[in-house]
Design a protein around this motif. Structure first.
Motif, short mmCIF file in Angstrom:
data_model
loop_
_atom_site.label_atom_id
_atom_site.label_comp_id
_atom_site.label_asym_id
_atom_site.label_seq_id
_atom_site.Cartn_x
_atom_site.Cartn_y
_atom_site.Cartn_z
N ARG A 102 58.18 -67.08 0.69
CA ARG A 102 57.76 -66.13 1.73
C ARG A 102 58.98 -65.30 2.13
O ARG A 102 60.10 -65.67 1.82
CB ARG A 102 57.12 -66.80 2.93
CG ARG A 102 57.94 -67.83 3.60
CD ARG A 102 57.27 -68.66 4.66
NE ARG A 102 56.18 -68.07 5.35
CZ ARG A 102 55.47 -68.69 6.26
NH1 ARG A 102 55.74 -69.92 6.59
NH2 ARG A 102 54.48 -68.09 6.88
N GLY A 103 58.76 -64.18 2.79
CA GLY A 103 59.87 -63.29 3.14
C GLY A 103 60.75 -63.84 4.24
O GLY A 103 60.28 -64.08 5.34
N TRP A 104 62.02 -64.04 3.95
CA TRP A 104 63.00 -64.50 4.94
C TRP A 104 64.02 -63.41 5.16
O TRP A 104 64.54 -62.83 4.21
CB TRP A 104 63.67 -65.79 4.48
CG TRP A 104 62.78 -66.97 4.71
CD1 TRP A 104 61.76 -67.38 3.91
CD2 TRP A 104 62.78 -67.83 5.83
NE1 TRP A 104 61.13 -68.47 4.45
CE2 TRP A 104 61.75 -68.77 5.64
CE3 TRP A 104 63.55 -67.92 6.99
CZ2 TRP A 104 61.46 -69.77 6.56
CZ3 TRP A 104 63.27 -68.92 7.90
CH2 TRP A 104 62.23 -69.84 7.67
N TRP A 105 64.29 -63.13 6.42
CA TRP A 105 65.16 -62.04 6.81
C TRP A 105 66.41 -62.54 7.50
O TRP A 105 66.35 -63.41 8.36
CB TRP A 105 64.40 -61.10 7.76
CG TRP A 105 63.17 -60.55 7.14
CD1 TRP A 105 61.94 -61.13 7.11
CD2 TRP A 105 63.05 -59.32 6.42
NE1 TRP A 105 61.06 -60.34 6.42
CE2 TRP A 105 61.71 -59.21 6.00
CE3 TRP A 105 63.93 -58.31 6.11
CZ2 TRP A 105 61.24 -58.13 5.27
CZ3 TRP A 105 63.46 -57.22 5.39
CH2 TRP A 105 62.13 -57.15 4.98
N LYS A 106 67.53 -61.96 7.13
CA LYS A 106 68.80 -62.24 7.80
C LYS A 106 68.82 -61.35 9.05
O LYS A 106 68.65 -60.13 8.95
CB LYS A 106 69.98 -61.91 6.89
CG LYS A 106 71.32 -62.24 7.47
CD LYS A 106 72.40 -61.94 6.44
CE LYS A 106 73.76 -62.29 6.94
NZ LYS A 106 74.79 -61.99 5.93
N CYS A 107 69.02 -61.97 10.20
CA CYS A 107 68.97 -61.25 11.47
C CYS A 107 70.21 -61.53 12.29
O CYS A 107 70.93 -62.49 12.04
CB CYS A 107 67.74 -61.69 12.26
SG CYS A 107 66.18 -61.49 11.40
N ARG A 108 70.44 -60.71 13.31
CA ARG A 108 71.55 -60.93 14.24
C ARG A 108 70.99 -60.99 15.65
O ARG A 108 70.24 -60.12 16.08
CB ARG A 108 72.57 -59.81 14.17
CG ARG A 108 73.73 -60.04 15.15
CD ARG A 108 74.79 -58.98 15.10
NE ARG A 108 75.40 -58.93 13.79
CZ ARG A 108 75.48 -57.82 13.05
NH1 ARG A 108 75.00 -56.70 13.50
NH2 ARG A 108 76.04 -57.85 11.88
N CYS A 109 71.37 -62.04 16.36
CA CYS A 109 70.99 -62.21 17.76
C CYS A 109 71.74 -61.17 18.59
O CYS A 109 72.96 -61.06 18.49
CB CYS A 109 71.33 -63.62 18.23
SG CYS A 109 71.01 -63.88 19.98
N GLU A 110 71.03 -60.40 19.40
CA GLU A 110 71.68 -59.39 20.22
C GLU A 110 72.30 -59.98 21.48
O GLU A 110 73.04 -59.30 22.17
CB GLU A 110 70.69 -58.28 20.57
CG GLU A 110 70.31 -57.45 19.37
CD GLU A 110 69.50 -56.24 19.73
OE1 GLU A 110 68.74 -56.29 20.71
OE2 GLU A 110 69.63 -55.24 19.02
N VAL A 111 72.01 -61.23 21.76
CA VAL A 111 72.58 -61.88 22.94
C VAL A 111 73.99 -62.38 22.64
O VAL A 111 74.94 -62.07 23.36
CB VAL A 111 71.69 -63.04 23.42
CG1 VAL A 111 72.31 -63.75 24.60
CG2 VAL A 111 70.30 -62.53 23.77
N CYS A 112 74.15 -63.13 21.53
CA CYS A 112 75.46 -63.72 21.23
C CYS A 112 76.08 -63.23 19.92
O CYS A 112 77.25 -63.49 19.67
CB CYS A 112 75.35 -65.24 21.20
SG CYS A 112 74.39 -65.86 19.81
N GLY A 113 75.32 -62.54 19.07
CA GLY A 113 75.86 -62.01 17.83
C GLY A 113 75.76 -62.94 16.63
O GLY A 113 76.18 -62.59 15.53
N LYS A 114 75.18 -64.13 16.82
CA LYS A 114 75.05 -65.10 15.73
C LYS A 114 74.05 -64.60 14.69
O LYS A 114 73.03 -64.01 15.03
CB LYS A 114 74.59 -66.43 16.31
CG LYS A 114 74.45 -67.54 15.31
CD LYS A 114 74.04 -68.83 16.00
CE LYS A 114 73.79 -69.93 15.02
NZ LYS A 114 73.34 -71.16 15.67
#
Length: 87
Positions: A31-43
């Motif tokens: 299934r489609g997995w996306w690399k994301c960035r948390c806008e709260v802490c940047g992780k």
């Protein structure tokens, strides 16, 4: 057979910015997995398409699920002042 996913790159969903589709993880998990960035802490974290599109993501886990009664004021202007964060 190559699967095609709706392009979510560059879009923000509940405080999570979608960076790219991870083809290797998507192939492994089917299934489609996306690399994301948390806008709260940047992780950087991974979410699948369903989690992102159903708005079940709120951060990497560093921020609690926001109350539905609290509106998001980030980016709003009040005179010459701009809201930059909740904290």
């Amino acid at each position: 057979m190559k699967k095609y996913y709706k392009d979510l790159v560059g879009k923000t969903y509940n405080g999570v910015l979608v960076l790219e589709l991870d083809e290797e993880v998507s192939k492994e998990k089917h299934r489609g997995w996306w690399k994301c960035r948390c806008e709260v802490c940047g992780k950087e974290i991974y979410f699948d398409t369903q989690q992102i599109q159903n708005r079940k993501t709120y951060s990497c886990g560093c921020a609690k699920n926001p109350s539905p009664h609290v509106s998001n004021e980030i980016g709003k202007r009040y005179g010459r002042l701009v809201v930059v964060s909740r904290n």
